[in-house]
Design an enzyme around this catalytic site. Structure first.
Site, PDB file in Angstrom:
ATOM      1  N   HIS A  77     -15.286  -8.312 -21.385  1.00  0.00           N
ATOM      2  CA  HIS A  77     -14.446  -7.059 -21.635  1.00  0.00           C
ATOM      3  C   HIS A  77     -13.318  -7.175 -20.708  1.00  0.00           C
ATOM      4  O   HIS A  77     -12.384  -6.319 -21.010  1.00  0.00           O
ATOM      5  CB  HIS A  77     -15.327  -5.903 -21.721  1.00  0.00           C
ATOM      6  CG  HIS A  77     -15.784  -5.325 -20.188  1.00  0.00           C
ATOM      7  ND1 HIS A  77     -16.928  -5.692 -19.604  1.00  0.00           N
ATOM      8  CD2 HIS A  77     -15.007  -4.697 -19.312  1.00  0.00           C
ATOM      9  CE1 HIS A  77     -16.807  -5.380 -18.377  1.00  0.00           C
ATOM     10  NE2 HIS A  77     -15.938  -4.568 -18.072  1.00  0.00           N
ATOM     11  N   ASP A 107     -21.309 -10.411 -22.781  1.00  0.00           N
ATOM     12  CA  ASP A 107     -20.176  -9.786 -22.139  1.00  0.00           C
ATOM     13  C   ASP A 107     -19.832 -10.925 -20.996  1.00  0.00           C
ATOM     14  O   ASP A 107     -19.659 -10.331 -19.824  1.00  0.00           O
ATOM     15  CB  ASP A 107     -20.480  -8.731 -21.734  1.00  0.00           C
ATOM     16  CG  ASP A 107     -19.356  -7.703 -21.338  1.00  0.00           C
ATOM     17  OD1 ASP A 107     -18.050  -8.306 -21.510  1.00  0.00           O
ATOM     18  OD2 ASP A 107     -19.072  -7.188 -20.235  1.00  0.00           O
ATOM     19  N   SER A 183     -15.353  -5.078 -12.731  1.00  0.00           N
ATOM     20  CA  SER A 183     -16.145  -5.915 -13.724  1.00  0.00           C
ATOM     21  C   SER A 183     -15.708  -7.327 -13.477  1.00  0.00           C
ATOM     22  O   SER A 183     -14.637  -7.624 -13.116  1.00  0.00           O
ATOM     23  CB  SER A 183     -15.497  -5.390 -14.920  1.00  0.00           C
ATOM     24  OG  SER A 183     -16.427  -4.425 -15.513  1.00  0.00           O
TER      25      SER A 183
END
Length: 330
Positions: A77, A107, A183
């Protein structure tokens, strides 16, 4: 309703200053390289910082961890639908980067850096224990190589069902603060080993206080190797939520085994629903003994959807052998 936020930063950071009525104390400069207290992690951060990068594209930014001298692991992402990125390094330099593989189900993504000779981080294959101290390092809101401290709050977690995008399972939960931009960054143990790739957090408006998640390093390495070799990443699915088997649980359930993965829940209509029950302890999958939840994850990685595998559980004093047909991760 709980929601989770993927820790990717898009937008501006606003700084607010407040006036104080009391006059400021005279500034006194500290001696350079003044030592910290014994509990500090200065050397861990100094050693790891060159292996954590910032990734930027036209829609936002995130973090990444150097896996090989020219390969970076991050979240899928973070890269989103982009193939070309700008990579910023701890020394202030930048280079171009190209996305060479993604796995939306886990992910995860791998990025090839135009710059070579990067310093790979040390990845730990096994999971840390609950309550171990950890550090999260990344670029929250673009503040490169920011460090936060916490503990491992839990293991084998899943994101809420309404999480944004694909929702990996078997996550590490931590209270080390994770913010947008973290992230793809590193969750480190106190020896400086990467135990996880930071993934998401539950926002305060959901009633959460410091609830973040990371993808285990073992999963990240396995996926990265598959992507680098051009293989398709498949996710065999058993459909159980598992936890550690403690002496208290052994006594309460009356199970006659010292090792195994305790089944906490069974997903409806999953392969496990054909015969596995909550409270069972999985001690063998295929030809491999299962001593703990991480063993079960590792064995599942070596299988593929559609495989028919024998499975042994301990149920009280009994040891029934079952056969399950593994599915695809939903």
């Amino acid at each position: 309703m709980k929601t989770s936020h993927r820790a990717t930063a898009i937008g501006a950071l606003v700084l607010v200053t407040a006036a104080c009525s009391a006059p400021a104390a005279p500034f006194q400069a500290s001696a350079p390289n003044q030592p910290c207290d014994e509990g500090s992690f200065v050397s861990v951060v100094e050693d790891t910082a060159p292996s954590v990068v910032t990734l930027r594209h036209s829609d936002g930014l995130g973090s990444g961890v150097v896996y090989k001298p020219d390969v970076i692991i991050t979240n899928q992402h973070v890269v989103a639908n982009h193939t070309d990125l700008v990579i910023s390094y701890a020394d202030g330099s930048e280079s171009a980067g190209t996305v060479i593989g993604t796995d939306p189900g886990n992910d995860l993504a791998v990025v090839r850096s135009e710059r070579k000779g990067l310093t790979p981080a040390r990845f730990r294959n096994d999971q840390p224990r609950q309550a171990c101290r950890v550090l999260a390092i990344g670029s929250p809101l673009g503040l490169q190589n920011s460090v936060t401290e916490g503990i491992v709050s839990g293991l084998h977690r899943s994101l809420p069902a309404d999480a944004q995008g694909p929702s990996p399972t078997d996550l590490i939960q931590t209270d080390a603060p994770i913010s947008p931009g973290n992230s793809g960054g590193a969750l480190l143990d106190i020896q400086g080993q990467v135990v996880g790739i930071n993934e998401a957090y539950l926002p305060p408006q959901a009633g959460a206080v410091s609830i973040g998640f990371a993808i285990p390093a073992g999963t990240a390495v396995d996926v990265a190797e598959r992507l680098l070799s051009g293989r398709t990443v498949t996710q065999p699915y058993l459909g159980v939520s598992v936890g550690e088997l403690t002496q208290t649980i052994r006594d309460r359930l009356g199970v006659k085994t010292q090792d195994g993965a305790l089944v906490l829940a069974v997903a409806p209509n999953s392969p496990a629903a054909a015969g596995i029950r909550p409270g069972d302890v999985i001690v063998k999958l295929g030809d491999t003994d299962v001593h703990n939840p991480q063993d079960l994850v590792n064995v599942l990685r070596s299988t593929k959807p559609g495989d028919q595998v024998p499975l042994v559980v301990v149920r009280g004093a009994d040891r029934p052998e079952l056969r399950v047909s593994l599915g695809n991760q939903p």
